[in-house]
Design a protein around this motif. Structure first.
Motif, PDB file in Angstrom:
ATOM      1  N   ARG A  30      57.102  18.386   1.836  1.00  0.00           N
ATOM      2  CA  ARG A  30      56.001  19.765   1.935  1.00  0.00           C
ATOM      3  C   ARG A  30      57.047  21.164   1.667  1.00  0.00           C
ATOM      4  O   ARG A  30      56.209  21.727   1.079  1.00  0.00           O
ATOM      5  CB  ARG A  30      56.368  19.789   3.632  1.00  0.00           C
ATOM      6  CG  ARG A  30      57.246  20.144   4.166  1.00  0.00           C
ATOM      7  CD  ARG A  30      57.509  20.833   5.548  1.00  0.00           C
ATOM      8  NE  ARG A  30      58.945  20.509   6.185  1.00  0.00           N
ATOM      9  CZ  ARG A  30      59.745  19.718   6.693  1.00  0.00           C
ATOM     10  NH1 ARG A  30      59.264  18.546   6.978  1.00  0.00           N
ATOM     11  NH2 ARG A  30      60.640  20.296   7.721  1.00  0.00           N
ATOM     12  N   SER A  31      57.793  20.825   1.428  1.00  0.00           N
ATOM     13  CA  SER A  31      58.445  21.961   0.698  1.00  0.00           C
ATOM     14  C   SER A  31      58.352  22.131  -1.146  1.00  0.00           C
ATOM     15  O   SER A  31      59.018  23.483  -2.188  1.00  0.00           O
ATOM     16  CB  SER A  31      60.387  21.756   0.164  1.00  0.00           C
ATOM     17  OG  SER A  31      60.725  21.819   2.059  1.00  0.00           O
ATOM     18  N   PHE A  32      57.977  21.017  -2.151  1.00  0.00           N
ATOM     19  CA  PHE A  32      57.988  21.112  -3.077  1.00  0.00           C
ATOM     20  C   PHE A  32      56.552  20.343  -3.090  1.00  0.00           C
ATOM     21  O   PHE A  32      56.059  20.656  -2.880  1.00  0.00           O
ATOM     22  CB  PHE A  32      58.516  19.408  -3.799  1.00  0.00           C
ATOM     23  CG  PHE A  32      59.819  19.062  -3.547  1.00  0.00           C
ATOM     24  CD1 PHE A  32      60.741  19.373  -2.075  1.00  0.00           C
ATOM     25  CD2 PHE A  32      60.024  18.809  -5.098  1.00  0.00           C
ATOM     26  CE1 PHE A  32      61.549  19.065  -2.763  1.00  0.00           C
ATOM     27  CE2 PHE A  32      61.828  18.888  -4.636  1.00  0.00           C
ATOM     28  CZ  PHE A  32      62.434  19.271  -3.842  1.00  0.00           C
ATOM     29  N   ASP A  33      56.502  21.910  -4.716  1.00  0.00           N
ATOM     30  CA  ASP A  33      54.657  21.383  -5.384  1.00  0.00           C
ATOM     31  C   ASP A  33      54.467  20.169  -6.394  1.00  0.00           C
ATOM     32  O   ASP A  33      56.073  19.568  -6.960  1.00  0.00           O
ATOM     33  CB  ASP A  33      54.995  22.339  -6.584  1.00  0.00           C
ATOM     34  CG  ASP A  33      55.062  23.516  -5.994  1.00  0.00           C
ATOM     35  OD1 ASP A  33      55.664  24.703  -7.174  1.00  0.00           O
ATOM     36  OD2 ASP A  33      54.981  23.950  -5.291  1.00  0.00           O
ATOM     37  N   MET A  34      54.284  20.247  -5.819  1.00  0.00           N
ATOM     38  CA  MET A  34      53.047  18.177  -6.899  1.00  0.00           C
ATOM     39  C   MET A  34      52.880  18.396  -7.469  1.00  0.00           C
ATOM     40  O   MET A  34      51.251  18.774  -6.921  1.00  0.00           O
ATOM     41  CB  MET A  34      52.906  17.486  -5.050  1.00  0.00           C
ATOM     42  CG  MET A  34      55.180  16.957  -4.153  1.00  0.00           C
ATOM     43  SD  MET A  34      55.748  16.189  -4.868  1.00  0.00           S
ATOM     44  CE  MET A  34      54.988  14.679  -5.524  1.00  0.00           C
ATOM     45  N   GLY A  35      52.815  17.475  -8.399  1.00  0.00           N
ATOM     46  CA  GLY A  35      52.359  17.468  -9.575  1.00  0.00           C
ATOM     47  C   GLY A  35      51.717  16.259 -10.301  1.00  0.00           C
ATOM     48  O   GLY A  35      52.130  15.602  -9.968  1.00  0.00           O
ATOM     49  N   TRP A  36      50.813  16.662 -11.039  1.00  0.00           N
ATOM     50  CA  TRP A  36      50.292  14.768 -11.731  1.00  0.00           C
ATOM     51  C   TRP A  36      50.045  15.035 -13.282  1.00  0.00           C
ATOM     52  O   TRP A  36      49.635  16.529 -13.211  1.00  0.00           O
ATOM     53  CB  TRP A  36      49.300  14.215 -11.246  1.00  0.00           C
ATOM     54  CG  TRP A  36      49.218  13.536  -9.587  1.00  0.00           C
ATOM     55  CD1 TRP A  36      49.173  13.619  -9.029  1.00  0.00           C
ATOM     56  CD2 TRP A  36      48.940  12.510 -10.060  1.00  0.00           C
ATOM     57  NE1 TRP A  36      48.541  13.312  -8.028  1.00  0.00           N
ATOM     58  CE2 TRP A  36      49.410  12.035  -8.434  1.00  0.00           C
ATOM     59  CE3 TRP A  36      50.040  11.397 -10.470  1.00  0.00           C
ATOM     60  CZ2 TRP A  36      50.312  10.936  -8.126  1.00  0.00           C
ATOM     61  CZ3 TRP A  36      50.270  10.662 -10.366  1.00  0.00           C
ATOM     62  CH2 TRP A  36      49.832   9.790  -8.952  1.00  0.00           C
ATOM     63  N   TYR A  37      51.109  14.528 -13.944  1.00  0.00           N
ATOM     64  CA  TYR A  37      50.247  14.686 -15.592  1.00  0.00           C
ATOM     65  C   TYR A  37      50.637  13.072 -15.914  1.00  0.00           C
ATOM     66  O   TYR A  37      49.908  12.577 -15.523  1.00  0.00           O
ATOM     67  CB  TYR A  37      51.808  14.967 -16.331  1.00  0.00           C
ATOM     68  CG  TYR A  37      52.526  17.112 -15.809  1.00  0.00           C
ATOM     69  CD1 TYR A  37      52.730  16.664 -14.717  1.00  0.00           C
ATOM     70  CD2 TYR A  37      52.765  17.901 -17.094  1.00  0.00           C
ATOM     71  CE1 TYR A  37      53.066  18.213 -14.048  1.00  0.00           C
ATOM     72  CE2 TYR A  37      53.117  18.876 -16.018  1.00  0.00           C
ATOM     73  CZ  TYR A  37      53.503  19.254 -15.728  1.00  0.00           C
ATOM     74  OH  TYR A  37      53.956  20.924 -14.994  1.00  0.00           O
TER      75      TYR A  37
END
Length: 115
Positions: A30-37
């Motif tokens: 919940r503290s992280f920005d989560m992304g897809w590349y």
């Protein structure tokens, strides 16, 4: 030890759908920005989508309206729903986690779009 494990990659026909999952361990999601590349053969890794810790989302123009990123913090999992897949979406998809100077990558999952 931090781990990001992607799954869900597969061979799909153009116009089809896939849902990728990224299971995180060793971090407080919940503290992280989560992304897809993603990275296609012979090309640089490119941004696809991000789900920020504040709940906002952002997408690459090439996937807007077709891909949806979501997260379930209680399950430490991030998803990428991909609809109306095109041959140009074919790539290895990587999960990414970022919190300030900390960032982590998964090993990737292959998405193949072909008839």
């Amino acid at each position: 030890q931090v781990q990001l494990v992607e799954s869900g990659g597969d061979l799909v026909q153009p116009g089809g759908s896939l849902r990728l999952s990224c299971a995180a361990s060793g971090i407080m999601l919940r503290s992280f920005d989560m992304g897809w590349y993603r990275q296609a053969p012979g090309k640089q890794r490119e941004f696809v989508a991000v789900s920020a810790s504040d709940g906002s989302t952002n997408y690459a123009d090439s996937v807007k309206g077709r891909f949806t990123i979501s997260r379930v913090n209680t399950k430490d999992t991030v998803y990428l729903q991909m609809n109306n897949l095109k041959p140009e979406d074919m790539a290895v998809y990587y999960c990414h986690a970022k919190f300030n100077a900390l960032e982590y990558w998964g090993q990737g999952t292959q998405v193949t779009v072909s008839s």
